[in-house]
Design a protein around this motif. Sequence first.
Motif, PDB file in Angstrom:
ATOM      1  N   GLU A  23      -4.250  -4.128   6.155  1.00  0.00           N
ATOM      2  CA  GLU A  23      -3.228  -5.138   5.890  1.00  0.00           C
ATOM      3  C   GLU A  23      -1.949  -4.838   6.658  1.00  0.00           C
ATOM      4  O   GLU A  23      -1.653  -3.687   6.985  1.00  0.00           O
ATOM      5  CB  GLU A  23      -2.928  -5.211   4.395  1.00  0.00           C
ATOM      6  N   SER A  42      -5.795   3.338   9.371  1.00  0.00           N
ATOM      7  CA  SER A  42      -7.004   2.778   8.753  1.00  0.00           C
ATOM      8  C   SER A  42      -6.693   1.662   7.768  1.00  0.00           C
ATOM      9  O   SER A  42      -7.607   0.998   7.272  1.00  0.00           O
ATOM     10  CB  SER A  42      -7.781   3.894   8.034  1.00  0.00           C
ATOM     11  N   ILE A  43      -5.408   1.449   7.470  1.00  0.00           N
ATOM     12  CA  ILE A  43      -5.014   0.403   6.521  1.00  0.00           C
ATOM     13  C   ILE A  43      -4.976  -0.924   7.252  1.00  0.00           C
ATOM     14  O   ILE A  43      -4.219  -1.115   8.199  1.00  0.00           O
ATOM     15  CB  ILE A  43      -3.638   0.734   5.907  1.00  0.00           C
ATOM     16  N   ASP A  77      -2.795  -0.477  -3.948  1.00  0.00           N
ATOM     17  CA  ASP A  77      -3.743   0.419  -3.285  1.00  0.00           C
ATOM     18  C   ASP A  77      -3.015   1.710  -2.909  1.00  0.00           C
ATOM     19  O   ASP A  77      -1.951   1.667  -2.269  1.00  0.00           O
ATOM     20  CB  ASP A  77      -4.294  -0.272  -2.035  1.00  0.00           C
ATOM     21  N   VAL A 136       4.184   0.551   4.721  1.00  0.00           N
ATOM     22  CA  VAL A 136       3.449   1.405   3.780  1.00  0.00           C
ATOM     23  C   VAL A 136       4.410   2.440   3.223  1.00  0.00           C
ATOM     24  O   VAL A 136       5.140   3.088   3.977  1.00  0.00           O
ATOM     25  CB  VAL A 136       2.263   2.110   4.474  1.00  0.00           C
ATOM     26  N   THR A 155       0.833  -1.200   0.000  1.00  0.00           N
ATOM     27  CA  THR A 155       0.000   0.000   0.000  1.00  0.00           C
ATOM     28  C   THR A 155       0.870   1.254   0.000  1.00  0.00           C
ATOM     29  O   THR A 155       1.929   1.297   0.628  1.00  0.00           O
ATOM     30  CB  THR A 155      -0.926   0.008   1.227  1.00  0.00           C
ATOM     31  N   SER A 186      -2.441   4.401  -8.412  1.00  0.00           N
ATOM     32  CA  SER A 186      -2.878   3.043  -8.128  1.00  0.00           C
ATOM     33  C   SER A 186      -2.937   2.206  -9.398  1.00  0.00           C
ATOM     34  O   SER A 186      -2.525   1.039  -9.424  1.00  0.00           O
ATOM     35  CB  SER A 186      -4.256   3.069  -7.456  1.00  0.00           C
ATOM     36  N   LEU A 197       0.709   5.559   0.592  1.00  0.00           N
ATOM     37  CA  LEU A 197      -0.052   6.696   1.111  1.00  0.00           C
ATOM     38  C   LEU A 197       0.475   7.969   0.461  1.00  0.00           C
ATOM     39  O   LEU A 197       1.649   8.306   0.612  1.00  0.00           O
ATOM     40  CB  LEU A 197       0.079   6.797   2.634  1.00  0.00           C
ATOM     41  N   ARG A 226      -3.719   5.249  -0.915  1.00  0.00           N
ATOM     42  CA  ARG A 226      -4.612   6.028  -0.052  1.00  0.00           C
ATOM     43  C   ARG A 226      -4.166   7.490  -0.037  1.00  0.00           C
ATOM     44  O   ARG A 226      -3.087   7.835  -0.536  1.00  0.00           O
ATOM     45  CB  ARG A 226      -4.587   5.479   1.372  1.00  0.00           C
TER      46      ARG A 226
END
Length: 240
Positions: free
Chosen positions: A55, A52-53, A33, A59, A2, A27, A4, A35
């Motif tokens: 997995e 809030s992630i 993903d 990150v 992920t 993305s 951010l 965010r």
Amino acid sequence: MTTLLVAHGTRNPHGVAMIGDLAAAMSEHLRDDVRVGFVDVLGPDPAEALDSIGESGPVTVVPAFLASGYHVRADLPAYLRQAQRTTLLAPALGPDSALADAMVDRLLDAGWMPGEPVVLAAAGSRDPRAQADVAAMGRLLAKRVGAPVRIGFVMPAADGSGYPPVAEVVAGLRAQTRPGTRIAVATYLLADGLFARRMHEVGADVVGDPLGLHPSVVALACDRAASATAAVELARPLAR
């Protein structure tokens, strides 16, 4: 993994939507993903976005800033320390030659003609390192337009450091050029908002749009994310 994408934040809904669209474009390119978090004005802040992630695993955090000023060097790391997970922090987007390419395209779209004087309009910062980043960006843009580029701040520092107001730079340049010469402003801002709207009040004849979702910006943001991840992957064999 992920990612951010962290931006400043704005009350302008178009500016907020543009950051979301940039994350969506990243993305698609990264096949991951992506965010969004904001360090000011609105939420979620970076710590909230990270928490809030669901997995596990690190990150990658990409600062959607055009210079490494206070928000990048102080605010963002403080938020990352609050979060309960490992993060890989990428460099800020600017300065970079890809952003100079994007600014030239925005100028051309606005009607700028090669040879017409150009002013680079940046948001403004009291941070000497951020000011140095803007100066470097001015040099990169000058190479692209083939002429010196003046620099102005939308919000000059109260202590007088950094660059003067954009309108003052435009007026000074107009006084030094032949009557009828058009003056162009290259908007060194990422998204639409109050600062971008002010560029149409500085007395310039041509005003480029913010960098937005220019393909060079999307590619650069993806490169920043990939480079942060690659640096960790390269370091793992050395740690064994």
